[in-house]
Write a protein that holds these residues in place. Structure first.
Motif, mmCIF file in Angstrom:
data_model
loop_
_atom_site.group_PDB
_atom_site.id
_atom_site.type_symbol
_atom_site.label_atom_id
_atom_site.label_comp_id
_atom_site.label_asym_id
_atom_site.label_seq_id
_atom_site.Cartn_x
_atom_site.Cartn_y
_atom_site.Cartn_z
ATOM 1 N N CYS A 263 -5.237 9.626 8.663
ATOM 2 C CA CYS A 263 -4.620 8.831 7.616
ATOM 3 C C CYS A 263 -3.187 8.441 7.884
ATOM 4 C CB CYS A 263 -4.750 9.538 6.270
ATOM 5 S SG CYS A 263 -3.620 10.890 6.091
ATOM 6 N N ILE B 209 -9.675 2.355 7.512
ATOM 7 C CA ILE B 209 -8.524 1.927 6.706
ATOM 8 C C ILE B 209 -7.888 0.768 7.446
ATOM 9 C CG2 ILE B 209 -6.178 2.594 6.094
ATOM 10 C CD1 ILE B 209 -7.306 5.338 5.321
ATOM 11 N N ALA C 210 -6.747 4.581 -3.161
ATOM 12 C CA ALA C 210 -5.362 4.358 -2.726
ATOM 13 C C ALA C 210 -4.510 3.963 -3.921
ATOM 14 C CB ALA C 210 -5.319 3.242 -1.673
ATOM 15 N N GLU D 127 -0.276 2.704 5.244
ATOM 16 C CA GLU D 127 0.664 2.985 4.157
ATOM 17 C C GLU D 127 1.992 2.302 4.426
ATOM 18 O OE1 GLU D 127 0.992 7.175 3.609
ATOM 19 O OE2 GLU D 127 -1.018 7.366 2.749
ATOM 20 N N ARG E 183 0.035 4.638 -0.804
ATOM 21 C CA ARG E 183 -0.550 5.754 -0.051
ATOM 22 C C ARG E 183 -2.069 5.772 -0.199
ATOM 23 N NH1 ARG E 183 -0.565 11.180 -3.045
ATOM 24 N NH2 ARG E 183 -0.453 10.552 -5.218
ATOM 25 N N TRP E 184 -2.669 6.319 0.804
ATOM 26 C CA TRP E 184 -4.113 6.510 0.795
ATOM 27 C C TRP E 184 -4.425 7.897 0.259
ATOM 28 C CZ3 TRP E 184 -7.730 2.969 1.223
ATOM 29 C CH2 TRP E 184 -7.392 1.746 1.829
ATOM 30 N N LEU F 222 0.847 -1.184 0.000
ATOM 31 C CA LEU F 222 0.000 0.000 0.000
ATOM 32 C C LEU F 222 0.885 1.237 0.000
ATOM 33 C CD1 LEU F 222 -3.383 -0.105 1.452
ATOM 34 C CD2 LEU F 222 -2.291 2.021 0.759
#
Lengths: 450, 309
Positions: free
Chosen positions: A108, A59, A37, A63, A21-22, A19
């Motif tokens: 986040c 979430i 994302a 990340e 980045r969101w 992952l």
């Protein structure tokens, strides 16, 4: 109602993704089609879209974290209006792994940002993927020799279709890591010209399927010029990329060209299995004054092996290795076929049969001394390859054993190959088309008279 | 050409050009005879009538600039300064041939003189030449590659692919299309690179000074970092596609005759002097041919050498 957003896969080989980045925060309203994302897999960086509108409730994958394919990465709370159909359970297939332990839903920022020493077992032998081994070989040779440059599609900005060239653009710059337009015939020929001029090009084919467009320059230009010029002009070039089977890629994108290139005088052809062979042979190929076709395998890129002991170790081209010593029968293979051979040998060991496995590593020049010596001892031989049977590597080895070790053979040499058909798409047919461990075991039993 | 300004050219310059072009002419005529006699096997693509292109391009280039040509390449190889004895010995497949008898008419190389073939596959010289230019740009050494392409190869996809790469990376290369189709069926090829932003120019390839001047412009353009250009040399080949085909009549456009006339008009030599030069070159080529034929074939052991280094 809550639905889960799952980690996507781009192909059946991809097991996990990172992952990156969101783009949405917890609590934010989202519309279907919004990009939630960015996710990076071995193949590419992709954007994950919301399939429904609602609120990004949680979430689940921070990340920087690696997440298994199909695992939930976020929960979306549908918009308040009642759903017209009966709500389904979150996901049918894999049981959703436990949600975040007990971390309170934070904004986040990822809870664990960087240096989590998650997987660093102390003092275990260092392991390395084939992909990383190849990347190291390229980087080390580029540091060592300013004449070495890389040319291929998506190798720079996109860091390589299979991420073999990851980070190399950043270290060496666009002069030496050159993104090519989609002109295989052209850039293979350009590489030949650069080699004639004394550079050391490493040409990447996104896959060797596309190298057919460049076959003219590999065979007619690179392989033959030394001979045609009476030794006046050589062509130090490497053509590399994945070759052979690829899961569900279909007939035009999953072919094994080993035998095709191994047929051509003036080429060297390398097809390693382990990571240390991949690294040592690629380094040797780049230093070789001849054209080298370097056949990698997509399904081996992510496989882990013991790291090479010395950082700068070269592996000599043209020398096979005994991957597993044995006395009762010999299995000869190369590239991913060695994995099948080793698994078959293990199964046979359970039945008290001691199978020797030879990893050819190089297909031209072919180390028949190693093969013949083994077969002289065992008297029985099976050759495993992913290519088609007619005129294949196994056909060649079989013929050579007839010529050189006929009296010592106690059974006919058998070949385990792909079926004599274009690669089918349907999963069941594809499995039937490719050599399987069971085929190797059956061939061994046959040559052993079991 | 007599009408062109010759003030810029010294007598010595023009006489040297005359000798160089006449050597190619007599060499090729002799090769054609030897092919007809069965002494040269396989293929023999002659460039009779195209001498001004070979000599003019070389004269405009610097030492170190690379040349790469199609299979119609004897003239370019001789213009590079390669030993004509080794070239003729190669044509007849002998051990002292420039490729030790293993190449033949289409496969001759002189890397020490920056000549990279002799490409037998139509169009192969385009990307390979682009690669030579890539190496020049990589090293930043100021060299330029000249890639010679026939009008047939101008249709090859690999020429288009080369245009894409040369333009993208602004490579120092001059693509020269030797357009030797008969006049009535000759297409205009100078603008073949236009959609790739590669400027093109049509040149009278039968005129030494026109070739030389156009080449100097294109080479200078590339050397200054402006990237590729295309020169279309409009020429007449006085032989068929391969030596076996029928000979055409030499026209008044014959580049050797035009140069001869220009030299005489400028008063740089008398007719008898030029006849003497011709006789000398004829005798030399005859001797080269005799030597080549009397040379031994390669030793059998040569079969298995030069496959790998």
């Amino acid at each position: 109602m809550t639905t889960h957003v799952l980690m996507p896969a781009l192909s059946p080989e991809i097991k996990q993704g990172k992952l990156v980045r969101w783009l949405k925060r917890e609590g934010e309203f989202i519309e279907a089609g919004d990009i939630l994302a960015e996710v990076e897999t071995e193949k590419a960086t992709i954007e994950v879209e919301a399939a429904e509108s609602g609120v990004l409730a949680r979430i689940l994958a921070p990340e920087g974290e690696n997440v298994a394919v199909n695992a939930p990465i976020a929960a979306i709370q549908s918009a308040p209006e009642p759903a017209p159909v009966a709500p389904e359970p979150p996901q049918a297939r894999p049981a959703p792994p436990p949600l975040q332990p007990a971390v309170a839903p934070k904004p986040c920022a990822a809870p664990t940002s960087g240096g989590t020493p998650k997987s660093a077992p102390a003092s275990a032998p260092a392991r390395i993927t084939v992909r990383e081994a190849l990347r190291q070989a390229l980087a080390e040779e580029m540091r060592r020799d300013a004449r070495v440059f890389l040319l291929g599609e998506d190798i720079g900005q996109h860091q390589g279709t299979f991420k073999v060239t990851q980070g190399l653009l950043q270290e060496f710059g666009p002069r030496r890591v050159v993104d090519a337009p989609i002109v295989e015939h052209g850039f293979a020929g350009l590489g030949v010209g650069a080699a004639f001029a004394g550079l050391r090009p490493v040409i990447e084919f996104m896959t060797f399927n596309f190298a057919l467009q460049a076959l003219d320059h590999i065979v007619n230009s690179a392989a033959k010029t030394l001979y045609m010029s009476g030794g006046a002009l050589n062509c130090p070039i490497v053509f590399r990329g994945p070759n052979g089977a690829r899961a569900r890629a279909g007939a035009q994108h999953a072919q094994d060209f080993s035998a095709w290139f191994a047929h051509v005088p003036g080429l060297k052809v390398v097809a390693p299995y382990t990571a240390s062979d991949a690294k040592g042979l690629l380094k040797a190929a780049i230093r070789d004054p001849n054209p080298v076709v370097f056949l990698e395998h997509e399904q081996l890129y992510g496989e882990q092996f013991d790291a090479p002991s010395e950082e700068d170790a070269l592996v000599e081209i043209g020398v096979a290795a005994i991957a597993r010593p044995g006395t009762d029968a010999t299995v000869v293979s190369f590239s991913r076929g060695v994995a099948l051979a080793l698994r078959a040998a293990e199964l046979m060991a359970g039945q008290g049969v001691n199978v020797e496995v030879i990893d050819l590593r190089t297909l031209r020049p072919l180390d028949m001394d190693c093969v013949t010596a083994s077969v002289v001892r065992t008297g029985r031989c099976v050759v495993v390859e992913e290519g088609w049977p007619q005129g294949g590597v196994g056909a060649e080895i079989s013929a050579r054993l007839m010529e050189d070790a006929f009296e010592r053979l106690r059974a006919p040499v058998l070949r385990v190959t792909a079926k004599d058909v274009p690669a089918p798409y349907a999963a069941n047919l594809e499995k039937l088309a490719l050599p399987q461990v069971g085929d190797v075991v059956a061939a061994l039993k046959s040559v052993l008279g079991l | 050409m007599a009408t062109q300004s010759l003030a810029d050219f010294s007598s010595c310059d023009l006489l040297a050009s005359f000798r160089a072009m006449l050597l190619i002419r007599r060499f090729e005529e002799r090769a054609g005879q030897m092919f007809a006699m069965g002494l040269i096997g396989g293929f023999c693509h002659l460039c009779v009538g195209q001498e001004a292109v070979a000599v003019g391009l070389r004269q405009a280039a610097r030492i170190g600039d690379q040349f790469i040509a199609s299979y119609r390449m004897h003239g370019h190889l001789l213009a590079s300064g390669a030993d004509p004895r080794a070239v003729m010995a190669e044509l007849v497949g002998r051990r002292y041939g420039i490729s030790r008898g293993k190449g033949g008419s289409m496969h001759m190389f002189a890397p020490g003189r920056d000549f990279f073939g002799g490409q037998g596959i139509t169009g192969a010289q385009a990307p390979i030449g682009t690669g030579l230019a890539f190496a020049n740009a990589y090293r930043g050494d100021g060299k330029v590659c000249v890639a010679l392409i026939g009008d047939g190869a101008a249709d090859q996809g690999q020429l288009t692919e080369s245009f894409v790469m040369a333009e993208r990376w602004s490579l120092p290369i001059v693509y020269v299309i030797e357009n030797n189709l008969p006049q009535f069926e000759r297409p205009a090829l100078a603008q073949r690179g236009a959609s790739f932003n590669i400027p093109g120019e049509s040149v009278d390839g039968m005129c030494l000074t026109s070739v030389r001047e156009a080449a100097a412009r294109a080479l200078g353009w590339a050397r200054a970092g402006n990237g590729p250009t295309l020169l279309e040399m409009r020429i007449e080949r006085f032989r068929g596609h391969a030596a076996a085909e029928q000979r055409r009549k030499h026209g008044e456009r014959d580049p050797v005759e035009r140069l001869r006339a220009a030299i005489l008009a400028a008063g740089f030599a008398q007719e008898a002097d030029l006849r003497h030069v011709d006789a000398e070159i004829r005798a030399r080529v005859a001797e080269i041919a005799d030597q080549a034929v009397s040379c031994d074939e390669p030793e059998d052991s040569e079969l298995l050498t030069d496959i790998l280094l």
